[in-house]
Design a protein around this motif. Sequence first.
Motif, short mmCIF file in Angstrom:
data_model
loop_
_atom_site.label_atom_id
_atom_site.label_comp_id
_atom_site.label_asym_id
_atom_site.label_seq_id
_atom_site.Cartn_x
_atom_site.Cartn_y
_atom_site.Cartn_z
N LYS A 43 17.16 4.49 17.47
CA LYS A 43 16.96 4.28 16.00
C LYS A 43 15.29 4.69 15.76
O LYS A 43 14.50 4.77 16.63
CB LYS A 43 17.42 3.08 15.31
N GLU A 44 15.02 4.90 14.45
CA GLU A 44 13.71 5.02 13.88
C GLU A 44 12.96 3.56 13.97
O GLU A 44 13.46 2.58 13.92
CB GLU A 44 13.62 5.28 12.41
N ARG A 45 11.63 3.75 14.21
CA ARG A 45 10.80 2.55 14.01
C ARG A 45 10.73 1.97 12.80
O ARG A 45 10.67 2.66 11.79
CB ARG A 45 9.36 2.82 14.57
N GLU A 46 11.27 0.53 12.66
CA GLU A 46 11.23 0.00 11.22
C GLU A 46 10.33 -1.23 11.19
O GLU A 46 9.74 -1.82 12.29
CB GLU A 46 12.78 -0.54 11.17
N PHE A 47 9.98 -1.50 9.92
CA PHE A 47 9.02 -2.56 9.45
C PHE A 47 9.86 -3.72 9.92
O PHE A 47 10.89 -4.18 9.39
CB PHE A 47 8.48 -2.33 8.06
N VAL A 48 9.10 -4.85 10.23
CA VAL A 48 9.31 -6.16 10.46
C VAL A 48 8.87 -7.17 9.47
O VAL A 48 9.20 -7.72 8.72
CB VAL A 48 9.40 -6.62 11.80
N ALA A 49 7.42 -7.21 9.56
CA ALA A 49 6.72 -8.09 8.87
C ALA A 49 5.23 -7.72 9.04
O ALA A 49 4.79 -6.93 9.68
CB ALA A 49 6.96 -9.53 9.41
N VAL A 50 4.47 -8.34 7.91
CA VAL A 50 3.01 -8.11 7.86
C VAL A 50 2.37 -9.08 7.44
O VAL A 50 2.75 -10.08 6.48
CB VAL A 50 2.75 -6.72 6.82
N ILE A 51 1.17 -9.32 7.79
CA ILE A 51 0.33 -10.33 7.04
C ILE A 51 -1.31 -9.81 6.97
O ILE A 51 -1.93 -8.96 7.70
CB ILE A 51 0.08 -11.52 8.29
N ARG A 52 -1.63 -10.33 5.69
CA ARG A 52 -3.20 -9.89 5.49
C ARG A 52 -4.13 -10.65 6.40
O ARG A 52 -4.01 -11.98 6.65
CB ARG A 52 -3.40 -9.96 3.93
N TRP A 53 -5.28 -10.19 6.87
CA TRP A 53 -6.18 -10.76 7.56
C TRP A 53 -6.93 -11.83 6.90
O TRP A 53 -7.08 -12.87 7.50
CB TRP A 53 -7.29 -9.90 8.08
N SER A 54 -7.07 -11.91 5.66
CA SER A 54 -7.77 -12.79 4.69
C SER A 54 -6.65 -13.32 3.70
O SER A 54 -5.88 -12.67 3.33
CB SER A 54 -8.70 -12.17 4.12
N GLY A 55 -6.62 -14.81 3.91
CA GLY A 55 -5.38 -15.20 2.90
C GLY A 55 -4.23 -15.48 3.86
O GLY A 55 -4.06 -15.41 5.12
#
Length: 125
Positions: A43-55
Motif C-alpha cells: 500500500k501507499e504511505r498514508e498520513f496518521v497524525a501531525v502536531i505543530r511544534w509550537s502550541g
Amino acid sequence: VQLQASGGGLVQAGGSLRLSCAASGRTFSSSSTMGWFRQAPGKEREFVAVIRWSGDSTYYADSVKGRFTISKDNAKNTVYLQMNSLKPEDTAVYYCAFRSVSGSSYASRYAYDYWGQGTLVTVSS
C-alpha cells in the motif's frame, strides 16, 4: 534533521503501543510540524497524525481518530504516538517526518523534508 523512531512491536488486537520519534540536528521553529505516517505491505504511505511544534494543534486521519494520540516533549525534541485499541489493519511500518513549515498540506507525504527510518507495528487478531 535526524529522526529516530522507536517503540514498534507485536501486540494483540485491542492492545496499545507508544511510538517515539527523537529529533536532532536543528533548532525547531514555531511553525515546524512533526507527523506520523504508516505504510502497510503493498500500500501507499498514508498520513496518521501531525502536531505543530509550537502550541497544541493536532490533526488525525479518520481511521485513527479517537484511538491514537500524538503528543510532544519540546524539551526532549521528541514526538510520541500513543496507539490504543489497535486493530489488525493498523499493521504497518510507522514513520515519523519533519517539515519546517505548517499549513494545510500536512497530510501529504510530499510536504515533509525529513523522515525517520520506520518502526514496525504488527497487530495480531
